[in-house]
Design a protein around this motif. Structure first.
Motif, mmCIF file in Angstrom:
data_model
loop_
_atom_site.group_PDB
_atom_site.id
_atom_site.type_symbol
_atom_site.label_atom_id
_atom_site.label_comp_id
_atom_site.label_asym_id
_atom_site.label_seq_id
_atom_site.Cartn_x
_atom_site.Cartn_y
_atom_site.Cartn_z
ATOM 1 N N THR A 35 -43.152 -12.138 -6.935
ATOM 2 C CA THR A 35 -42.056 -12.245 -7.908
ATOM 3 C C THR A 35 -42.515 -11.589 -9.204
ATOM 4 O O THR A 35 -43.504 -12.013 -9.801
ATOM 5 C CB THR A 35 -41.677 -13.708 -8.179
ATOM 6 O OG1 THR A 35 -41.221 -14.305 -6.972
ATOM 7 C CG2 THR A 35 -40.568 -13.788 -9.233
ATOM 8 N N ALA A 36 -41.815 -10.536 -9.617
ATOM 9 C CA ALA A 36 -42.084 -9.893 -10.896
ATOM 10 C C ALA A 36 -41.158 -10.514 -11.932
ATOM 11 O O ALA A 36 -39.945 -10.548 -11.742
ATOM 12 C CB ALA A 36 -41.847 -8.387 -10.794
ATOM 13 N N MET A 37 -41.738 -11.008 -13.013
ATOM 14 C CA MET A 37 -40.939 -11.671 -14.045
ATOM 15 C C MET A 37 -41.048 -10.925 -15.368
ATOM 16 O O MET A 37 -42.145 -10.673 -15.860
ATOM 17 C CB MET A 37 -41.400 -13.122 -14.236
ATOM 18 C CG MET A 37 -40.629 -13.859 -15.344
ATOM 19 S SD MET A 37 -41.063 -15.618 -15.457
ATOM 20 C CE MET A 37 -40.324 -16.224 -13.930
ATOM 21 N N LEU A 38 -39.897 -10.574 -15.912
ATOM 22 C CA LEU A 38 -39.817 -10.006 -17.249
ATOM 23 C C LEU A 38 -39.450 -11.125 -18.219
ATOM 24 O O LEU A 38 -38.302 -11.548 -18.287
ATOM 25 C CB LEU A 38 -38.775 -8.878 -17.291
ATOM 26 C CG LEU A 38 -38.372 -8.358 -18.677
ATOM 27 C CD1 LEU A 38 -39.590 -7.916 -19.477
ATOM 28 C CD2 LEU A 38 -37.363 -7.217 -18.541
ATOM 29 N N ALA A 39 -40.440 -11.631 -18.917
ATOM 30 C CA ALA A 39 -40.201 -12.657 -19.934
ATOM 31 C C ALA A 39 -40.059 -11.951 -21.276
ATOM 32 O O ALA A 39 -40.887 -11.112 -21.637
ATOM 33 C CB ALA A 39 -41.362 -13.648 -19.976
ATOM 34 N N HIS A 40 -38.996 -12.270 -22.006
ATOM 35 C CA HIS A 40 -38.775 -11.590 -23.282
ATOM 36 C C HIS A 40 -38.372 -12.599 -24.347
ATOM 37 O O HIS A 40 -37.641 -13.555 -24.086
ATOM 38 C CB HIS A 40 -37.708 -10.497 -23.142
ATOM 39 C CG HIS A 40 -36.342 -11.003 -22.811
ATOM 40 N ND1 HIS A 40 -35.405 -11.300 -23.770
ATOM 41 C CD2 HIS A 40 -35.755 -11.274 -21.617
ATOM 42 C CE1 HIS A 40 -34.291 -11.721 -23.179
ATOM 43 N NE2 HIS A 40 -34.474 -11.715 -21.873
ATOM 44 N N VAL A 125 -41.810 -8.391 -25.704
ATOM 45 C CA VAL A 125 -42.332 -8.636 -24.357
ATOM 46 C C VAL A 125 -43.855 -8.762 -24.350
ATOM 47 O O VAL A 125 -44.466 -8.803 -23.290
ATOM 48 C CB VAL A 125 -41.889 -7.522 -23.382
ATOM 49 C CG1 VAL A 125 -40.380 -7.526 -23.211
ATOM 50 C CG2 VAL A 125 -42.365 -6.144 -23.851
ATOM 51 N N ARG A 126 -44.482 -8.829 -25.532
ATOM 52 C CA ARG A 126 -45.944 -8.920 -25.604
ATOM 53 C C ARG A 126 -46.425 -10.265 -25.074
ATOM 54 O O ARG A 126 -45.872 -11.304 -25.405
ATOM 55 C CB ARG A 126 -46.420 -8.739 -27.048
ATOM 56 C CG ARG A 126 -47.941 -8.817 -27.204
ATOM 57 C CD ARG A 126 -48.355 -8.669 -28.657
ATOM 58 N NE ARG A 126 -48.038 -7.336 -29.161
ATOM 59 C CZ ARG A 126 -48.836 -6.277 -29.010
ATOM 60 N NH1 ARG A 126 -49.986 -6.409 -28.367
ATOM 61 N NH2 ARG A 126 -48.489 -5.108 -29.498
#
Length: 269
Positions: A35-40, A125-126
């Motif tokens: 699962t690739a998660m883009l947390a922003h 997104v850091r």
């Protein structure tokens, strides 16, 4: 415990792509799901609600952030055919404080893979791998940018001092070490646990070799030098045995290794 459910923090950086490729290579060999998660972050770097900022400017800032997130998703989509995971790769976008969001999500996965923090990461997104290791309660594999998951490497390395954090890192990495079949145990100074450690590893069918340095040697320098000379597939180490404040103040071992190492590092706390 089999490693079957992998989380990748994907923020579009070169390091996060390396982390995704590394996780995908492990997933192929184990039939695992990634699962690739883009947390922003939803927090603005300055208050766009101020009456001094025109509505047009606020709209442009919102569009710029949306464009960043869209570009990151586009980069992942472009990688899908090459990764070859098919339905074994999911993508999730989740707003919130980035480190906290990823740490909480990681608790329902076997391991989380993150790219090394990069200077040009966008603030929205850091992420900070060391903080995620502290907060998540899960093993964190930190992958440097440019790392080639398909290249050949020697066996793994374990930084060992007999501490609680080192023991936790060993336990969290046993499945990976079993797959390698051999591990170099790195120590600085005296330790009375090597014989018991060797017995433990032997019972998991892992061959152990020992490399030791006197306690006058810098721990970070010893680890980095060994990894540069022998090119292990993975370094396993405990994170922040002392307080995070003290580590930050003194420029601690964890930060030094993560900054300079060129192979994946499995951290546990």
């Amino acid at each position: 415990m089999p490693i079957m459910n992998l989380l990748v923090a994907f923020n579009g950086s070169d390091a996060s792509e390396a982390a995704l490729r590394y996780a995908a290579s492990l997933a192929h060999s184990r039939g695992a799901h990634v699962t690739a998660m883009l947390a922003h972050s939803t927090h603005e770097t300055f208050d766009t609600r101020s009456r001094w900022i025109p509505a047009e400017a606020r709209s442009l800032l919102a569009e710029a952030k949306a464009d960043i997130l869209s570009a990151i998703e586009g980069r992942l989509d472009a990688l899908r055919p090459e990764l070859g995971l098919g339905d074994g790769l999911s993508f999730v976008v989740r707003p919130g404080r980035v480190d906290k969001t990823l740490s909480e999500a990681a608790r329902t996965f076997d391991v989380i893979f993150v790219g090394r923090e990069m200077d040009d990461d966008d603030e929205h997104v850091r992420l900070h791998p060391d903080k995620i290791a502290l907060m998540s309660g899960r093993p964190v594999v930190v992958v440097p940018d440019g790392y080639d998951a398909g290249s050949r490497h020697s066996h793994a390395a374990l930084a060992w001092d007999g501490s609680r954090a080192a023991a936790r890192a060993l336990s969290d990495s046993l499945r990976l070490l079993e797959a390698q079949g051999k591990v170099s145990v790195l120590t600085v100074g005296e330790t009375d646990t090597l014989e018991a450690l060797q017995t433990h590893l032997t019972r998991h069918d892992i061959e152990m070799e020992h490399h030791g340095w006197p306690d006058t040697q810098s721990v970070a320098a010893a680890i980095l030098s060994h990894c540069q000379r022998h090119d292990p597939s993975l370094l396993v180490m405990g994170a922040y045995e002392h307080s995070k404040f003290r580590e930050d103040l003194l420029g601690g071992l964890t930060a030094s290794v993560l900054r300079d190492i060129q192979i994946p590092v499995l951290l546990s706390h």
